[in-house]
Design a protein around this motif. Structure first.
Motif, PDB file in Angstrom:
ATOM      1  N   SER A   8      25.488  49.923  50.643  1.00 20.93           N
ATOM      2  CA  SER A   8      25.432  49.663  52.089  1.00 20.93           C
ATOM      3  C   SER A   8      26.356  48.507  52.474  1.00 20.93           C
ATOM      4  O   SER A   8      27.027  48.543  53.503  1.00 20.93           O
ATOM      5  CB  SER A   8      24.007  49.308  52.516  1.00 20.93           C
ATOM      6  N   GLY A  12      29.653  48.464  54.822  1.00 24.39           N
ATOM      7  CA  GLY A  12      29.728  47.509  55.924  1.00 24.39           C
ATOM      8  C   GLY A  12      31.061  46.770  55.914  1.00 24.39           C
ATOM      9  O   GLY A  12      31.669  46.548  56.960  1.00 24.39           O
ATOM     10  N   VAL A  15      33.769  48.997  57.280  1.00 25.11           N
ATOM     11  CA  VAL A  15      33.637  49.080  58.741  1.00 25.11           C
ATOM     12  C   VAL A  15      34.221  47.819  59.390  1.00 25.11           C
ATOM     13  O   VAL A  15      34.949  47.882  60.380  1.00 25.11           O
ATOM     14  CB  VAL A  15      32.152  49.243  59.138  1.00 25.11           C
ATOM     15  N   LEU A  33      31.321  37.479  60.461  1.00 19.87           N
ATOM     16  CA  LEU A  33      29.894  37.685  60.209  1.00 19.87           C
ATOM     17  C   LEU A  33      29.171  36.365  59.951  1.00 19.87           C
ATOM     18  O   LEU A  33      28.025  36.351  59.511  1.00 19.87           O
ATOM     19  CB  LEU A  33      29.698  38.616  59.011  1.00 19.87           C
TER      20      LEU A  33
ATOM     21  N   LEU B 168      26.490  42.212  56.140  1.00 20.67           N
ATOM     22  CA  LEU B 168      27.371  43.340  55.815  1.00 20.67           C
ATOM     23  C   LEU B 168      26.646  44.669  55.961  1.00 20.67           C
ATOM     24  O   LEU B 168      27.189  45.640  56.489  1.00 20.67           O
ATOM     25  CB  LEU B 168      27.903  43.212  54.381  1.00 20.67           C
ATOM     26  N   THR B 169      25.412  44.703  55.497  1.00 19.53           N
ATOM     27  CA  THR B 169      24.625  45.930  55.606  1.00 19.53           C
ATOM     28  C   THR B 169      24.412  46.298  57.073  1.00 19.53           C
ATOM     29  O   THR B 169      24.548  47.460  57.461  1.00 19.53           O
ATOM     30  CB  THR B 169      23.267  45.740  54.900  1.00 19.53           C
ATOM     31  N   GLU B 171      26.315  45.548  59.523  1.00 20.99           N
ATOM     32  CA  GLU B 171      27.603  46.006  60.034  1.00 20.99           C
ATOM     33  C   GLU B 171      27.815  47.490  59.728  1.00 20.99           C
ATOM     34  O   GLU B 171      28.236  48.268  60.578  1.00 20.99           O
ATOM     35  CB  GLU B 171      28.713  45.157  59.390  1.00 20.99           C
ATOM     36  N   GLY B 172      27.477  47.876  58.497  1.00 18.92           N
ATOM     37  CA  GLY B 172      27.622  49.279  58.115  1.00 18.92           C
ATOM     38  C   GLY B 172      26.656  50.184  58.860  1.00 18.92           C
ATOM     39  O   GLY B 172      27.032  51.252  59.345  1.00 18.92           O
ATOM     40  N   ARG B 174      25.172  49.722  61.749  1.00 20.14           N
ATOM     41  CA  ARG B 174      25.506  49.851  63.172  1.00 20.14           C
ATOM     42  C   ARG B 174      26.494  50.988  63.373  1.00 20.14           C
ATOM     43  O   ARG B 174      26.346  51.817  64.261  1.00 20.14           O
ATOM     44  CB  ARG B 174      26.119  48.543  63.699  1.00 20.14           C
ATOM     45  N   GLU B 175      27.488  51.025  62.500  1.00 17.41           N
ATOM     46  CA  GLU B 175      28.499  52.069  62.629  1.00 17.41           C
ATOM     47  C   GLU B 175      27.886  53.439  62.364  1.00 17.41           C
ATOM     48  O   GLU B 175      28.253  54.430  63.012  1.00 17.41           O
ATOM     49  CB  GLU B 175      29.654  51.754  61.667  1.00 17.41           C
TER      50      GLU B 175
END
Ligand SMILES: Nc1ncnc2c1ncn2[C@@H]1O[C@H](COP(=O)(O)OP(=O)(O)OP(=O)(O)O)[C@@H](O)[C@H]1O
Ligand SMILES: [Mg+2]
Lengths: 202, 275
Positions: A8, A12, A15, A33, B168-169, B171-172, B174-175
């Motif tokens: 995951s 991220g 993305v 971030l 980061l998770t 962020e992923g 959401r997409e």
């Protein structure tokens, strides 16, 4: 070398780079971030290892595969990831062992032993590897018995007629919940796994 | 015709000193294929509003309409995703996804095929038989998502769904939510996202409903027309962020004179932090 990152987080990161039109300073990505650079490095390193990102002079750029991955569905991303992982020494080793293992099963200790040749992994390291392989559908994992199970057994007892008769023994005959067919080649029908119709479970 | 109309919703709770007004007249609309974010300070009634929209809770006054029809009981056209994931630890992932479906009166075959489909589209294949404890936060929230989508809701209601995840998770995910929302072959048609994170609202939404401190009202409904994927370092993004912060800070009661003498009122948030 295996990251302390999860699938995951890796996605991220891709993305995030994509939000910067596919290329950006690593420091700036982290800043986006509110993270320290070392918090995104594990994901970044592994993305680079897998060929999803190139890092030159502190700047991360999506590769064609990385871009491709973002352009497809969540389901198809797993297929791409599976193909990339299968090429890494680590997963090649695990899959080879899994093929030759009795009943197509490996314990966590077996995995640990496999890795001991090159590294000194901790427990969480093994669990993280298992998590990646499981996510990418390279093998199944039985959390009650703590064993990796070769994927071929996913189609246990429901093997579609079109599937190649590659495994010795008849996969179609087995119906036990933790199916235990020997698997000759875990990779010879990866599409089966991505196809919802063939993932009807026990 | 709006997909959802939120019309002058008010919500009071009884207290020792009479009633406390939480929501004081909130109205907005959700269009077909809309992505609406609701931002507002902690305790302003965002979660309560979502529950009222779905019909899980009654408003003190005002009404919710879904495709012009009054929502007067729990709506089958909406499903909720929670910050805490709200999974049953004793159920497998498959069983968790099936959880909401049993109440729908579907055949076991229909339930099984829905479960498989939404496990697949959320990237959970391989974890069907796993239990929540085996999963990372990101994977758990995918289960929450699969469970909500399996009822094929027209509207997905999300209550701070990314707040419990690492950056980061989140962020992923959401997409991925945007991808599912955009896909014409998959539910949902529209999304209502509650968040205290202005940046998240601007990354995801077509429109942002900005709520005031409680008793809350709508300070503004701000359209977001930036191209996707959104660059949070672009000037336009900065401008919108500033604008939303200024709305919220100006809309807050001044420190010295709280709008209502409610003892538990948290201090007004400064810019950058709506918590
Ligand atoms: N059943 C109830 N009785 C009395 N007060 C309640 C009840 N339910 C909620 N409240 C109060 O209503 C207010 C709004 O709650 P709600 O959870 O909707 O706010 P929120 O905007 O979602 O907050 P947060 O940002 O913390 O999630 C809170 O102050 C809460 O204490
Ligand atoms: Mg809330």
């Amino acid at each position: 070398m295996f990251p302390k990152a999860s699938p995951s987080e890796l996605q991220g990161l891709l993305v995030l780079i994509n939000e910067h039109k596919g290329t950006e300073d690593v420091a700036r990505l982290a800043d986006d971030l509110d993270l320290e650079i070392d918090e995104i490095l594990p994901s970044l390193d592994y993305a680079e290892t897998l060929g999803l990102v190139k890092v030159v002079d502190g700047r991360a750029t999506l590769s064609d595969t990385g871009r491709k991955m973002l352009s497809v569905s969540i389901r198809e991303r797993k297929t791409i990831l599976r193909d990339l992982l299968k090429k890494t020494t680590l997963f090649k080793t695990i899959l080879r062992a899994l093929e030759s293992a009795p009943e197509g099963k490996l314990t966590e200790d077996d995995v640990q032993r496999l890795l001991a040749f090159t590294t000194a992994p901790s427990d969480s390291y093994v669990l993280n590897i298992i998590n990646w392989g499981r996510y990418a559908e390279l093998f199944r994992y039985d959390s009650d018995e703590h064993v990796l199970v070769a994927v071929r057994s996913r189609v246990q007892g429901r093997s579609p007629p079109s599937s190649p008769p590659s495994a010795p023994g008849s996969p179609g005959a087995r119906v036990s919940p933790t199916a235990d067919n020997p698997v000759s080649d875990a990779s010879n029908s990866p599409r089966d796994l991505a196809h919802p119709a063939s993932t009807v479970a026990a | 015709m709006a997909l959802i109309e939120v019309r002058d919703i008010k919500k009071d709770y009884p207290s020792h000193h009479g009633t406390i007004s939480i929501i004081n007249g909130v109205s907005f609309e959700v269009a077909d294929s809309d992505f609406v974010a609701i931002v507002g300070p902690s305790g302003c009634g965002k979660s309560t509003l979502l529950r009222i929209i779905q019909g899980l809770e009654r408003a003190s006054s005002g009404e919710i309409r879904f495709r012009e029809r009054l929502v007067d009981t729990v709506s089958n056209e909406m499903a909720m995703v929670f910050q805490s994931f709200a999974l049953m630890p004793w159920l497998s992932i498959k069983e968790n996804v099936a959880f909401g479906l049993t109440a729908r009166g579907w055949t076991p075959e229909k339930i099984a095929s829905q479960v498989d489909r939404y496990i697949s589209v959320t990237g959970l294949v391989g974890f069907e038989e796993a239990y929540p404890r085996e999963l990372s936060g990101g994977m758990r929230q995918r289960v929450g998502l699969a469970r909500a989508l399996a009822v094929e809701p027209a509207v997905l209601l999300m209550d701070e769904p990314f707040s419990a995840l690492d950056a980061l998770t989140a962020e992923g995910l959401r997409e991925e939510v945007l991808q599912l929302w955009r896909d014409p072959d998959l539910p949902p048609e529209a999304v209502i996202l509650v968040t205290h994170n202005i940046e998240e609202a601007l990354l995801m939404a077509d429109r942002v409903v900005v709520m005031s401190h409680r008793p809350s009202r709508v300070l503004a409904v701000v359209p977001v027309t930036l191209p996707r994927p959104r660059d949070r370092k672009s000037e336009a993004f900065y401008e919108l962020t500033d604008y939303l912060y200024s709305l919220i800070t100006e809309g807050s009661p001044p420190l010295s004179a709280p709008a209502k003498p409610v003892a538990s009122e948290p201090p007004p948030a400064g810019p950058g932090d709506l918590q």
